[in-house]
Design an enzyme around this catalytic site. Structure first.
Site, PDB file in Angstrom:
ATOM      1  N   TYR A  71      -6.921   5.633  19.063  1.00  9.52           N
ATOM      2  CA  TYR A  71      -8.103   4.883  18.604  1.00  9.52           C
ATOM      3  C   TYR A  71      -9.114   5.841  17.994  1.00  9.52           C
ATOM      4  O   TYR A  71      -9.598   5.633  16.882  1.00  9.52           O
ATOM      5  CB  TYR A  71      -8.730   4.120  19.781  1.00  9.52           C
TER       6      TYR A  71
HETATM    7  N1  LIG Z   1     -18.668  -3.126  21.462  1.00  8.73           N
HETATM    8  C1  LIG Z   1     -19.071  -1.856  21.541  1.00  8.73           C
HETATM    9  O1  LIG Z   1     -19.808  -1.462  22.478  1.00  8.73           O
HETATM   10  C2  LIG Z   1     -18.660  -0.878  20.492  1.00  8.73           C
HETATM   11  C3  LIG Z   1     -18.113  -1.294  19.290  1.00  8.73           C
HETATM   12  N2  LIG Z   1     -17.753  -0.376  18.344  1.00  8.73           N
HETATM   13  C4  LIG Z   1     -17.187  -0.831  17.067  1.00  8.73           C
HETATM   14  O2  LIG Z   1     -17.997  -1.887  16.536  1.00  8.73           O
HETATM   15  C5  LIG Z   1     -17.155  -2.900  15.935  1.00  8.73           C
HETATM   16  C6  LIG Z   1     -17.407  -4.239  16.609  1.00  8.73           C
HETATM   17  O3  LIG Z   1     -17.134  -4.077  18.013  1.00  8.73           O
HETATM   18  P1  LIG Z   1     -16.776  -5.375  18.891  1.00  8.73           P
HETATM   19  O4  LIG Z   1     -17.594  -6.518  18.435  1.00  8.73           O
HETATM   20  O5  LIG Z   1     -16.788  -4.956  20.311  1.00  8.73           O
HETATM   21  O6  LIG Z   1     -15.272  -5.620  18.420  1.00  8.73           O
HETATM   22  P2  LIG Z   1     -14.136  -6.528  19.101  1.00  8.73           P
HETATM   23  O7  LIG Z   1     -13.314  -5.682  20.019  1.00  8.73           O
HETATM   24  O8  LIG Z   1     -14.760  -7.765  19.621  1.00  8.73           O
HETATM   25  O9  LIG Z   1     -13.198  -6.854  17.807  1.00  8.73           O
HETATM   26  C7  LIG Z   1     -13.792  -7.434  16.673  1.00  8.73           C
HETATM   27  C8  LIG Z   1     -12.804  -8.351  16.029  1.00  8.73           C
HETATM   28  O10 LIG Z   1     -11.723  -7.596  15.451  1.00  8.73           O
HETATM   29  C9  LIG Z   1     -10.640  -8.514  15.363  1.00  8.73           C
HETATM   30  N3  LIG Z   1      -9.344  -7.861  15.228  1.00  8.73           N
HETATM   31  C10 LIG Z   1      -8.744  -7.025  16.088  1.00  8.73           C
HETATM   32  N4  LIG Z   1      -7.518  -6.686  15.643  1.00  8.73           N
HETATM   33  C11 LIG Z   1      -7.341  -7.355  14.463  1.00  8.73           C
HETATM   34  C12 LIG Z   1      -6.278  -7.438  13.532  1.00  8.73           C
HETATM   35  N5  LIG Z   1      -5.137  -6.777  13.722  1.00  8.73           N
HETATM   36  N6  LIG Z   1      -6.434  -8.232  12.455  1.00  8.73           N
HETATM   37  C13 LIG Z   1      -7.590  -8.914  12.259  1.00  8.73           C
HETATM   38  N7  LIG Z   1      -8.643  -8.885  13.102  1.00  8.73           N
HETATM   39  C14 LIG Z   1      -8.503  -8.110  14.201  1.00  8.73           C
HETATM   40  C15 LIG Z   1     -10.685  -9.296  16.670  1.00  8.73           C
HETATM   41  O11 LIG Z   1     -10.054 -10.550  16.456  1.00  8.73           O
HETATM   42  P3  LIG Z   1      -9.698 -11.533  17.669  1.00  8.73           P
HETATM   43  O12 LIG Z   1     -10.974 -12.334  17.879  1.00  8.73           O
HETATM   44  O13 LIG Z   1      -8.546 -12.344  17.165  1.00  8.73           O
HETATM   45  O14 LIG Z   1      -9.340 -10.678  18.858  1.00  8.73           O
HETATM   46  C16 LIG Z   1     -12.166  -9.389  16.969  1.00  8.73           C
HETATM   47  O15 LIG Z   1     -12.717 -10.662  16.681  1.00  8.73           O
HETATM   48  C17 LIG Z   1     -15.728  -2.380  16.075  1.00  8.73           C
HETATM   49  O16 LIG Z   1     -15.310  -1.708  14.908  1.00  8.73           O
HETATM   50  C18 LIG Z   1     -15.812  -1.414  17.239  1.00  8.73           C
HETATM   51  O17 LIG Z   1     -14.782  -0.433  17.216  1.00  8.73           O
HETATM   52  C19 LIG Z   1     -17.864   0.978  18.546  1.00  8.73           C
HETATM   53  C20 LIG Z   1     -18.396   1.438  19.726  1.00  8.73           C
HETATM   54  C21 LIG Z   1     -18.870   0.541  20.755  1.00  8.73           C
HETATM   55  N1  LIG Z   2     -13.067  -2.849  18.935  1.00  7.63           N
HETATM   56  C1  LIG Z   2     -13.807  -2.345  19.943  1.00  7.63           C
HETATM   57  N2  LIG Z   2     -14.129  -1.036  19.931  1.00  7.63           N
HETATM   58  C2  LIG Z   2     -14.849  -0.542  20.987  1.00  7.63           C
HETATM   59  C3  LIG Z   2     -15.276  -1.361  22.031  1.00  7.63           C
HETATM   60  C4  LIG Z   2     -14.935  -2.751  21.984  1.00  7.63           C
HETATM   61  O1  LIG Z   2     -15.288  -3.529  22.893  1.00  7.63           O
HETATM   62  N3  LIG Z   2     -14.206  -3.188  20.932  1.00  7.63           N
HETATM   63  N4  LIG Z   2     -16.026  -0.876  23.064  1.00  7.63           N
HETATM   64  C5  LIG Z   2     -16.297   0.431  23.155  1.00  7.63           C
HETATM   65  C6  LIG Z   2     -17.081   0.905  24.372  1.00  7.63           C
HETATM   66  O2  LIG Z   2     -18.288   0.193  24.441  1.00  7.63           O
HETATM   67  C7  LIG Z   2     -17.411   2.384  24.380  1.00  7.63           C
HETATM   68  O3  LIG Z   2     -18.229   2.679  23.273  1.00  7.63           O
HETATM   69  C8  LIG Z   2     -18.199   2.739  25.631  1.00  7.63           C
HETATM   70  O4  LIG Z   2     -17.378   2.664  26.736  1.00  7.63           O
HETATM   71  C9  LIG Z   2     -15.832   1.401  22.133  1.00  7.63           C
HETATM   72  N5  LIG Z   2     -15.157   0.763  21.026  1.00  7.63           N
END
Ligand SMILES: NC(=O)C1=CN([C@@H]2O[C@H](COP(=O)(O)OP(=O)(O)OC[C@H]3O[C@@H](n4cnc5c(N)ncnc54)[C@H](OP(=O)(O)O)[C@@H]3O)[C@@H](O)[C@H]2O)C=CC1
Ligand SMILES: Nc1nc2c(c(=O)[nH]1)N=C([C@H](O)[C@@H](O)CO)CN2
Length: 239
Positions: A151
């Site tokens: 990742y």
């Molecule tokens: N949440 C956090 O604290 C953090 C988030 N981030 C980054 O911020 C962004 C948003 O995070 P977050 O809202 O938690 O993301 P999520 O983990 O909720 O994923 C966002 C969406 O991506 C979709 N997705 C996953 N795989 C695929 C695929 N193969 N094809 C199409 N769609 C796909 C999922 O679809 P489905 O609904 O079908 O599962 C989901 O709705 C991400 O890029 C994440 O890496 C970075 C650090 C921390």
């Molecule tokens: N696609 C996602 N990416 C990440 C997520 C998540 O929920 N969906 N969450 C994290 C964590 O919050 C991390 O930043 C702290 O433990 C990272 N990326």
């Protein structure tokens, strides 16, 4: 009518918060979803164009790009948000995990940025102001992650795409990253994990999606920032 902003993976969490933010501003949006969450129905009722997209195969990426071009010939911005936070502990097949991580976090943005640049350039020509590409990366681009090795590597690849595409497309398209650490927990995160994670940053909070919205608005309103990563990490790098 202002050309739409494309948000990938906007059926839940941060992507959904971004979609609601732009709709509230009267900014047209196109979103991708993989799972038809109830929230997608609501976004569609509010005027969003919602396109099914599964980026887990090359065909899925190309099918989406074709569908996108059937909906619009101009884009204000592309927000690459779709992501899978998968890890080695949950996968017996490391080769497949690596390919999956690279496809969703690097190959999908790479192909969309190359094959849909014309839509962004049409906006720039029409409005005489730069369009935007924003990559949602991760704090672990700086540090790596022993528990999310593939990742983190794929997000580092996405960070590098920011540098290449900003030079390739300047001055007509700005290309930047937003690099979050904890923004919102997942429902399944237990109290022990939450307490441990909160201790990793100086601010020690779960900040919520508004922090990402603020960062993306900053980049969309700038005419000068490009090729950069906005860290949204609560001072984690100094802990
Ligand atoms: N949440 C956090 O604290 C953090 C988030 N981030 C980054 O911020 C962004 C948003 O995070 P977050 O809202 O938690 O993301 P999520 O983990 O909720 O994923 C966002 C969406 O991506 C979709 N997705 C996953 N795989 C695929 C695929 N193969 N094809 C199409 N769609 C796909 C999922 O679809 P489905 O609904 O079908 O599962 C989901 O709705 C991400 O890029 C994440 O890496 C970075 C650090 C921390
Ligand atoms: N696609 C996602 N990416 C990440 C997520 C998540 O929920 N969906 N969450 C994290 C964590 O919050 C991390 O930043 C702290 O433990 C990272 N990326």
């Amino acid at each position: 009518m202002t050309p739409p902003i494309l948000i990938t993976g906007a059926g839940q969490r941060i992507g959904l918060a971004l979609a609601k933010h732009f709709i509230a501003q009267g900014q047209p949006i196109i979103i991708t979803y993989r799972t038809r969450h109830a929230a997608v129905d609501l976004l569609e009722q509010q005027g969003a164009v919602c396109i099914y997209a599964d980026f887990s195969t090359d065909d899925g990426i190309s099918t989406f790009i074709k569908a996108l071009k059937e909906h619009t010939n101009s884009l204000r911005a592309i927000l690459h948000n779709a992501s899978s936070w998968d890890c080695e502990a949950n996968n017996a097949n490391f080769a497949q995990l690596f390919d999956n991580m690279m496809r969703i976090h690097a190959k999908t943005p790479y192909l969309i940025n190359l094959l849909c640049a014309e839509l962004l350039l049409n906006y720039q020509t029409e409005m005489n102001t730069p369009a935007d590409i924003i990559h949602l990366t991760d704090y672990v681009v700086e540090t790596g992650s022993p528990k999310h090795v593939a990742y983190a590597a794929s997000k580092a690849a996405l960070d590098n795409l920011t540098k290449s595409f900003s030079a390739k497309y300047a001055p007509n398209i700005k290309v930047n990253s937003v690099a979050p650490s904890l923004i919102i927990f997942n429902e399944h995160d237990d109290e022990q994990y939450r307490a441990k994670t909160l201790k990793k940053s100086l601010m020690g909070i779960e900040p919520g999606c508004q922090e990402i919205i603020n960062s993306i608005d900053l980049l969309l309103h700038s005419h000068y920032i490009t090729g950069r990563a906005i860290p949204v990490d609560g001072g984690r790098h100094l802990k």
